[in-house]
Design a protein around this motif. Structure first.
Motif, PDB file in Angstrom:
ATOM      1  N   ASN A   8       0.740  -1.345   0.100  1.00 14.95           N
ATOM      2  CA  ASN A   8       0.103  -0.049  -0.147  1.00 14.95           C
ATOM      3  C   ASN A   8       1.002   1.521   0.085  1.00 14.95           C
ATOM      4  O   ASN A   8       0.482   2.320  -0.371  1.00 14.95           O
ATOM      5  CB  ASN A   8      -0.940   0.017   1.197  1.00 14.95           C
ATOM      6  N   ILE A  11       3.152   0.857  -4.011  1.00 11.65           N
ATOM      7  CA  ILE A  11       2.433   1.100  -5.042  1.00 11.65           C
ATOM      8  C   ILE A  11       2.270   2.734  -5.466  1.00 11.65           C
ATOM      9  O   ILE A  11       2.550   3.134  -6.500  1.00 11.65           O
ATOM     10  CB  ILE A  11       1.107   0.395  -5.128  1.00 11.65           C
ATOM     11  N   PRO A  12       1.717   3.399  -4.577  1.00 11.05           N
ATOM     12  CA  PRO A  12       1.545   5.058  -4.947  1.00 11.05           C
ATOM     13  C   PRO A  12       3.096   5.582  -5.258  1.00 11.05           C
ATOM     14  O   PRO A  12       2.988   6.425  -6.333  1.00 11.05           O
ATOM     15  CB  PRO A  12       1.012   5.498  -3.818  1.00 11.05           C
ATOM     16  N   ALA A  15       4.067   4.483  -8.700  1.00  9.43           N
ATOM     17  CA  ALA A  15       3.096   5.294  -9.545  1.00  9.43           C
ATOM     18  C   ALA A  15       4.004   6.579  -9.914  1.00  9.43           C
ATOM     19  O   ALA A  15       3.797   7.063 -10.929  1.00  9.43           O
ATOM     20  CB  ALA A  15       1.640   5.179  -9.077  1.00  9.43           C
ATOM     21  N   ILE A 283      -4.505   8.248  -4.873  1.00  9.91           N
ATOM     22  CA  ILE A 283      -3.128   8.046  -4.750  1.00  9.91           C
ATOM     23  C   ILE A 283      -2.880   7.778  -3.433  1.00  9.91           C
ATOM     24  O   ILE A 283      -1.809   7.284  -3.137  1.00  9.91           O
ATOM     25  CB  ILE A 283      -2.385   9.444  -5.491  1.00  9.91           C
ATOM     26  N   GLY A 285      -4.347   6.262  -1.401  1.00 12.94           N
ATOM     27  CA  GLY A 285      -4.821   4.948  -0.833  1.00 12.94           C
ATOM     28  C   GLY A 285      -5.816   5.078   0.302  1.00 12.94           C
ATOM     29  O   GLY A 285      -6.076   4.445   1.025  1.00 12.94           O
ATOM     30  N   VAL A 330      -1.657   4.531 -10.633  1.00 15.25           N
ATOM     31  CA  VAL A 330      -2.171   3.795  -9.523  1.00 15.25           C
ATOM     32  C   VAL A 330      -3.551   3.070  -9.790  1.00 15.25           C
ATOM     33  O   VAL A 330      -3.578   2.144  -8.975  1.00 15.25           O
ATOM     34  CB  VAL A 330      -2.645   5.438  -8.474  1.00 15.25           C
ATOM     35  N   SER A 332      -3.708   1.193 -12.216  1.00 19.35           N
ATOM     36  CA  SER A 332      -3.016  -0.158 -12.482  1.00 19.35           C
ATOM     37  C   SER A 332      -2.339  -0.822 -11.351  1.00 19.35           C
ATOM     38  O   SER A 332      -1.311  -1.705 -11.745  1.00 19.35           O
ATOM     39  CB  SER A 332      -2.168   0.139 -13.626  1.00 19.35           C
ATOM     40  N   SER A 333      -2.847  -0.474 -10.119  1.00 12.48           N
ATOM     41  CA  SER A 333      -2.026  -1.142  -8.887  1.00 12.48           C
ATOM     42  C   SER A 333      -1.825  -2.586  -8.728  1.00 12.48           C
ATOM     43  O   SER A 333      -0.887  -3.326  -8.459  1.00 12.48           O
ATOM     44  CB  SER A 333      -2.904  -0.689  -7.756  1.00 12.48           C
ATOM     45  N   TYR A 334      -3.023  -3.295  -9.586  1.00 15.26           N
ATOM     46  CA  TYR A 334      -2.914  -4.556  -9.522  1.00 15.26           C
ATOM     47  C   TYR A 334      -1.743  -5.218 -10.402  1.00 15.26           C
ATOM     48  O   TYR A 334      -1.103  -6.251  -9.865  1.00 15.26           O
ATOM     49  CB  TYR A 334      -4.323  -5.208 -10.164  1.00 15.26           C
ATOM     50  N   ILE A 336       1.134  -3.543 -10.784  1.00 15.12           N
ATOM     51  CA  ILE A 336       2.311  -3.129 -10.181  1.00 15.12           C
ATOM     52  C   ILE A 336       2.320  -4.288  -9.082  1.00 15.12           C
ATOM     53  O   ILE A 336       3.450  -4.711  -8.674  1.00 15.12           O
ATOM     54  CB  ILE A 336       2.174  -1.818  -9.711  1.00 15.12           C
ATOM     55  N   ARG A 337       1.283  -4.657  -8.384  1.00 12.42           N
ATOM     56  CA  ARG A 337       1.189  -5.548  -7.260  1.00 12.42           C
ATOM     57  C   ARG A 337       1.834  -6.969  -7.701  1.00 12.42           C
ATOM     58  O   ARG A 337       2.574  -7.542  -7.055  1.00 12.42           O
ATOM     59  CB  ARG A 337      -0.107  -5.765  -6.817  1.00 12.42           C
TER      60      ARG A 337
END
Length: 348
Positions: A8, A11-12, A15, A283, A285, A330, A332-334, A336-337
């Motif tokens: 958490n 990721i930002p 991004a 952004i 979260g 952000v 597209s966080s999945y 990046i994760r």
């Protein structure tokens, strides 16, 4: 649990870095020097005390609109009407600011409370319609934005003034500006609202994380049926969530009316503060601390961008592109994760 917490935070940050790199590539392709562009951006944020003051002034309402969006989201609702709640809060704060001349210790809190109440009322309507008639809050809040814009314009022209485009300036007793800040920041428009915004962030964190009512609100947002069967009043909590969210947004309007401008004017369109709050919350979260840093990023980019055309010849529209790219990454966080988890597995 620990891994998710790190994700958490990471990721930002990733991004933002990817957005800045993409912005540099766009500058290169467009024939601009990214080093000069980002140097001008940095100088426009931190280069002078005036710029620092303006940056703080810029991100003060962003904290509050980010909190408004995040509070609703954390309780299972989408408040797209933050913009309208900002506008009515702005009007209410200035109205109290010009209608009375009171001691500052009474006048300022009274004006801010009026703004919060106005925003709360504007949030109550979609909350009630959602709770009682299952009308989707996204549709209602979007429509409430337009109602707020045109109703406040009409009130400014017909009630607050005699067909003028802006109100009188508020009394000094209602102003959030400070001579101390003016001296420290070379007469920027920085004001005491930054402390109000930080207090609001603490209130949101404490309410959601440390109180029984906050647990109820989050539980309702997570699963209406489970909350109902456990004895919680789902409808009341939906309304309360939208009211609190609207109050945060209304106070954001007070920051503009009592601090930045000290008057309210007829608007040809939306201010954008409420809509930017959606990106700030995303952004950040949807966490109070994350929103503070996210708002600071947005405020810095907005103020620093003004220096890019004169110093580096880079149009400030490129900053809007960079912000959009950051939001895209952000969102597209999945992805990046997945990449981070892949690297973690390969490192074992």
């Amino acid at each position: 649990m620990k891994l998710n917490r790190y994700m958490n935070v990471l990721i930002p940050i990733i991004a933002v870095i990817l957005g800045l790199i993409s912005g540099a590539i766009i500058m290169l392709v467009s024939g601009y020097d990214p080093v000069a562009g980002y140097s001008a951006l940095w100088y426009g944020i931190f280069g002078e005390s005036y710029y620092i003051g303006e940056t703080i002034r810029q991100f003060t309402p962003y904290i509050l609109t980010g909190l408004a969006v995040a509070f609703a989201f954390r309780t299972g609702l989408f408040n797209i009407g933050v913009e309208g709640q900002v506008i009515v809060g702005w009007l209410a704060a200035v109205w109290v600011g010009v209608a009375f001349e009171l001691p500052a210790i009474i006048h300022i809190p009274l004006s801010i409370i009026a703004a919060g109440v106005a925003g709360a009322i504007w949030g109550f309507v979609p909350g009630l319609l959602k709770a009682r008639f299952k009308v989707h809050e996204v549709i209602v809040t979007i429509m409430m934005n337009y109602i707020a814009l045109h109703v406040t314009n009409a009130l400014i022209r017909t009630v607050m003034t005699d067909n003028a485009d802006k109100s009188e300036k508020i009394f000094a007793s209602a102003s959030l500006r400070s001579e101390t800040f003016e001296r420290l920041t070379d007469y920027s428009r920085m004001h005491y609202g930054i402390f109000i915004a930080l207090i609001a962030a603490f209130i949101m964190w404490f309410l959601l994380e440390k109180t029984t009512k906050g647990f109820e609100l989050r539980a309702v947002g997570f699963n209406h049926d489970a909350a109902h069967y456990s004895g919680m009043n789902v409808n009341r909590n939906i309304i309360l969530s939208m009211v609190i969210s609207g109050a945060f947004a209304g106070v954001a309007g007070a920051m503009e009316g009592l601090g930045t401008f000290e008057y309210v004017s007829v608007k040809g369109g939306f201010t954008g503060i409420g809509f930017d709050g959606i990106a700030v919350a995303l952004i950040g979260g949807n966490a109070a601390l994350g929103i503070i840093f996210s708002a600071a990023l947005f405020g810095g980019l907005k103020v620093g961008a003004l220096n890019m055309p004169s110093e580096a010849g880079v149009p400030n529209e490129l900053v809007e592109i960079i912000i959009a790219l950051i939001i895209f990454f952000v969102a597209s966080s999945y992805f990046i994760r997945w990449i981070l988890l892949r690297f973690k597995k390969e490192g074992k």
